[in-house]
Design an enzyme around this catalytic site. Sequence first.
Site, PDB file in Angstrom:
ATOM      1  N   ARG A  37      30.683  73.658  30.433  1.00 57.93           N
ATOM      2  CA  ARG A  37      31.865  74.174  29.746  1.00 57.93           C
ATOM      3  C   ARG A  37      32.176  75.610  30.142  1.00 57.93           C
ATOM      4  O   ARG A  37      33.336  76.022  30.099  1.00 57.93           O
ATOM      5  CB  ARG A  37      31.661  74.094  28.239  1.00 57.93           C
ATOM      6  CG  ARG A  37      31.596  72.691  27.669  1.00 57.93           C
ATOM      7  CD  ARG A  37      31.410  72.719  26.161  1.00 57.93           C
ATOM      8  NE  ARG A  37      30.196  73.429  25.783  1.00 57.93           N
ATOM      9  CZ  ARG A  37      29.873  73.759  24.539  1.00 57.93           C
ATOM     10  NH1 ARG A  37      30.707  73.488  23.541  1.00 57.93           N
ATOM     11  NH2 ARG A  37      28.735  74.372  24.279  1.00 57.93           N
ATOM     12  N   LYS A  90      13.260  69.997  29.104  1.00 55.16           N
ATOM     13  CA  LYS A  90      12.484  69.942  27.852  1.00 55.16           C
ATOM     14  C   LYS A  90      13.179  70.765  26.773  1.00 55.16           C
ATOM     15  O   LYS A  90      13.861  71.747  27.088  1.00 55.16           O
ATOM     16  CB  LYS A  90      11.056  70.415  28.094  1.00 55.16           C
ATOM     17  CG  LYS A  90      10.895  71.925  28.397  1.00 55.16           C
ATOM     18  CD  LYS A  90      10.809  72.755  27.135  1.00 55.16           C
ATOM     19  CE  LYS A  90      10.945  74.226  27.417  1.00 55.16           C
ATOM     20  NZ  LYS A  90      11.030  75.054  26.209  1.00 55.16           N
TER      21      LYS A  90
END
Length: 308
Positions: A37, A90
Amino acid sequence: MSIINLAIVGVGKIVRDQHLPAVAANADYRLVAAASRNAQVEGVANFASIEEMLATVPSIDAVSLCMPPQYRHAAAVAALEAGKHVFLEKPPGATLSEVEDLAALAARKDVSLFASWHSRYAPAVEAARAFLAGTTITSMRVMWKEDVRQWHPGQDWIWQPGGLGVFDPGINALSIVTRILPRQVFATAATLEFPENRDAPIAASIRFTDAAGLDLEAEFDWRQVGPQSWDIIARTQAGEMVLSEGGARLSVDGRLVHGEPEQEYPSLYRRFAEIIRAGRSDVDLAPLRHVADAFMLGRRKVVEAFHD
């Protein structure tokens, strides 16, 4: 598959610091696109969303998802449904159930899913695993303490529900512990310290044991200033083992026995290519399960407000 056409979604600090250099140095990959974005990657096609990217660049073979965990499930579903292999930064998701859902979807689509744990690939981790396999462990202490202002400046998502707070780095320690210990451990008690103005903990202490009664305690804290602490200390019949610097150095009774330059993300991408070519997935949820258990068992303690 000779070269894997890779796309990266979520272009932030970890992508620029680790993912892009690791991919550029690995001949198994060709970076062909990115979606974010708020940022772009030079030299490749850039898109505002993963949906637009997948619809426009059908040659993509695999996607690395590096956005905050709260937003990863929907992006992973889009990639898996499109038949793409998926690398999860992660933690692999905001909940155990959503990652299990992704693993089932990957199996149905016959593509590879990789729940990556970069700290497991620190250079001395396998040496520590081998050392502990050959002795009896009497106790273990885990100290993962760092300055959140240094490592996560202005990152509001880590303080929101699902962002994990101090478990964002703490889960790195748990990923090492679950790799090096010869037996499965489980939490027995926890205290989680929440700033009065935040929805995620700034510190945590957890006690674990195993079927043999192991004494294991982990301390995570985001308020450390000065030198940072990423240490795992085990007292064993073969001496005191210290795995320090986040898994980079292994010492036994004060003598350095293993230390090499850090290669965590290059190792992750080698592993991702390996499982893609083998037609397998690698989704170990043990570190995330321990975090979930800590939230279930944990006593909530409210501490002073935190301001970035």
